[in-house]
Design a protein around this motif. Structure first.
Motif, PDB file in Angstrom:
ATOM      1  N   GLN A   1       0.835  -1.188   0.000  1.00 57.22           N
ATOM      2  CA  GLN A   1       0.000   0.000   0.000  1.00 57.22           C
ATOM      3  C   GLN A   1       0.877   1.247   0.000  1.00 57.22           C
ATOM      4  O   GLN A   1       1.824   1.342   0.769  1.00 57.22           O
ATOM      5  N   VAL A   2       0.541   2.196  -0.863  1.00 59.24           N
ATOM      6  CA  VAL A   2       1.320   3.419  -0.964  1.00 59.24           C
ATOM      7  C   VAL A   2       0.949   4.356   0.187  1.00 59.24           C
ATOM      8  O   VAL A   2      -0.230   4.552   0.490  1.00 59.24           O
ATOM      9  N   GLN A   3       1.971   4.926   0.792  1.00 60.65           N
ATOM     10  CA  GLN A   3       1.760   5.927   1.827  1.00 60.65           C
ATOM     11  C   GLN A   3       2.369   7.247   1.379  1.00 60.65           C
ATOM     12  O   GLN A   3       3.492   7.276   0.863  1.00 60.65           O
ATOM     13  N   LEU A   4       1.639   8.314   1.595  1.00 59.20           N
ATOM     14  CA  LEU A   4       2.071   9.656   1.215  1.00 59.20           C
ATOM     15  C   LEU A   4       2.174  10.519   2.463  1.00 59.20           C
ATOM     16  O   LEU A   4       1.251  10.531   3.288  1.00 59.20           O
ATOM     17  N   VAL A   5       3.291  11.232   2.584  1.00 57.10           N
ATOM     18  CA  VAL A   5       3.487  12.116   3.725  1.00 57.10           C
ATOM     19  C   VAL A   5       3.891  13.487   3.206  1.00 57.10           C
ATOM     20  O   VAL A   5       4.965  13.644   2.608  1.00 57.10           O
ATOM     21  N   GLU A   6       3.019  14.463   3.443  1.00 56.40           N
ATOM     22  CA  GLU A   6       3.288  15.838   3.021  1.00 56.40           C
ATOM     23  C   GLU A   6       3.802  16.649   4.198  1.00 56.40           C
ATOM     24  O   GLU A   6       3.418  16.407   5.347  1.00 56.40           O
ATOM     25  N   SER A   7       4.654  17.630   3.904  1.00 49.54           N
ATOM     26  CA  SER A   7       5.185  18.498   4.944  1.00 49.54           C
ATOM     27  C   SER A   7       5.583  19.832   4.331  1.00 49.54           C
ATOM     28  O   SER A   7       5.634  19.976   3.101  1.00 49.54           O
ATOM     29  N   GLY A   8       5.878  20.805   5.210  1.00 49.03           N
ATOM     30  CA  GLY A   8       6.403  22.080   4.748  1.00 49.03           C
ATOM     31  C   GLY A   8       5.417  23.238   4.784  1.00 49.03           C
ATOM     32  O   GLY A   8       5.801  24.372   4.493  1.00 49.03           O
ATOM     33  N   GLY A   9       4.177  22.967   5.139  1.00 53.98           N
ATOM     34  CA  GLY A   9       3.201  24.041   5.199  1.00 53.98           C
ATOM     35  C   GLY A   9       3.434  24.950   6.398  1.00 53.98           C
ATOM     36  O   GLY A   9       4.314  24.710   7.227  1.00 53.98           O
ATOM     37  N   GLY A  10       2.628  26.005   6.473  1.00 58.37           N
ATOM     38  CA  GLY A  10       2.732  26.929   7.589  1.00 58.37           C
ATOM     39  C   GLY A  10       2.001  28.220   7.308  1.00 58.37           C
ATOM     40  O   GLY A  10       1.236  28.324   6.342  1.00 58.37           O
ATOM     41  N   LEU A  11       2.266  29.179   8.167  1.00 58.02           N
ATOM     42  CA  LEU A  11       1.677  30.516   8.030  1.00 58.02           C
ATOM     43  C   LEU A  11       2.707  31.443   7.403  1.00 58.02           C
ATOM     44  O   LEU A  11       3.851  31.507   7.888  1.00 58.02           O
ATOM     45  N   VAL A  12       2.304  32.142   6.372  1.00 62.86           N
ATOM     46  CA  VAL A  12       3.217  33.039   5.671  1.00 62.86           C
ATOM     47  C   VAL A  12       2.453  34.285   5.259  1.00 62.86           C
ATOM     48  O   VAL A  12       1.246  34.226   5.014  1.00 62.86           O
ATOM     49  N   GLN A  13       3.159  35.391   5.191  1.00 63.78           N
ATOM     50  CA  GLN A  13       2.541  36.636   4.764  1.00 63.78           C
ATOM     51  C   GLN A  13       2.385  36.672   3.242  1.00 63.78           C
ATOM     52  O   GLN A  13       3.150  35.999   2.525  1.00 63.78           O
ATOM     53  N   PRO A  14       1.449  37.441   2.746  1.00 58.22           N
ATOM     54  CA  PRO A  14       1.340  37.610   1.290  1.00 58.22           C
ATOM     55  C   PRO A  14       2.666  38.058   0.695  1.00 58.22           C
ATOM     56  O   PRO A  14       3.366  38.900   1.263  1.00 58.22           O
ATOM     57  N   GLY A  15       2.995  37.454  -0.435  1.00 58.53           N
ATOM     58  CA  GLY A  15       4.272  37.720  -1.071  1.00 58.53           C
ATOM     59  C   GLY A  15       5.387  36.796  -0.623  1.00 58.53           C
ATOM     60  O   GLY A  15       6.472  36.803  -1.224  1.00 58.53           O
ATOM     61  N   GLY A  16       5.145  36.007   0.400  1.00 53.66           N
ATOM     62  CA  GLY A  16       6.160  35.099   0.921  1.00 53.66           C
ATOM     63  C   GLY A  16       6.246  33.806   0.130  1.00 53.66           C
ATOM     64  O   GLY A  16       5.552  33.612  -0.870  1.00 53.66           O
ATOM     65  N   SER A  17       7.120  32.915   0.620  1.00 56.86           N
ATOM     66  CA  SER A  17       7.387  31.651  -0.062  1.00 56.86           C
ATOM     67  C   SER A  17       7.334  30.490   0.913  1.00 56.86           C
ATOM     68  O   SER A  17       7.604  30.651   2.106  1.00 56.86           O
ATOM     69  N   LEU A  18       6.998  29.337   0.388  1.00 57.49           N
ATOM     70  CA  LEU A  18       7.066  28.081   1.116  1.00 57.49           C
ATOM     71  C   LEU A  18       7.501  26.993   0.141  1.00 57.49           C
ATOM     72  O   LEU A  18       7.227  27.088  -1.059  1.00 57.49           O
ATOM     73  N   ARG A  19       8.106  25.954   0.689  1.00 53.88           N
ATOM     74  CA  ARG A  19       8.452  24.784  -0.115  1.00 53.88           C
ATOM     75  C   ARG A  19       7.825  23.556   0.523  1.00 53.88           C
ATOM     76  O   ARG A  19       8.167  23.204   1.657  1.00 53.88           O
ATOM     77  N   LEU A  20       6.945  22.927  -0.200  1.00 49.27           N
ATOM     78  CA  LEU A  20       6.283  21.723   0.281  1.00 49.27           C
ATOM     79  C   LEU A  20       7.030  20.486  -0.217  1.00 49.27           C
ATOM     80  O   LEU A  20       7.594  20.493  -1.305  1.00 49.27           O
TER      81      LEU A  20
END
Length: 114
Positions: A1-20
């Motif tokens: 069975q395939v398992q998927l784990v996502e990470s990297g989210g959060g709170l950021v201001q408009p114009g900011g960046s995140l990497r998931l």
């Protein structure tokens, strides 16, 4: 069975960046086209970016020019670099094989707010 784990989210201001990041286990990762999806509570889950086995990429119009999808097959991981984030990008983000094909992971919350 395939398992998927996502990470990297959060709170950021408009114009900011995140990497998931999303790591898949239980499958030969490199043979699958992968996608990043997002869902706002009460609405359907939408595909925002995908990357094929050969590296070809596609994006929803709403994120084109701001988001970049990539993959590292050696790490069984797909990434979503999100730049110039807007409040309307606020959602829970999920990855899956393009289709989608597998059971969803828990997702990662992205909140864009000042």
């Amino acid at each position: 069975q395939v398992q998927l784990v996502e990470s990297g989210g959060g709170l950021v201001q408009p114009g900011g960046s995140l990497r998931l990041s999303c790591t898949a286990s239980g499958t030969p990762f490199s043979i699958w086209a992968m996608g990043w999806y997002r869902q706002v509570s009460g609405t359907k889950r939408d595909l925002v970016a995908h990357i094929r086995e050969d590296g070809g990429r596609g994006y929803a119009d709403s994120v084109k020019g701001r988001f970049t999808i990539s993959r590292d097959n050696a790490k069984n991981t797909v990434y979503l670099q999100m730049d110039n984030l807007k409040p309307e990008d606020t959602a829970v983000y999920y990855c899956n094989a393009l289709g989608p094909l597998w059971t969803w992971g828990q997702g990662t919350q992205v909140t864009v707010s000042s």
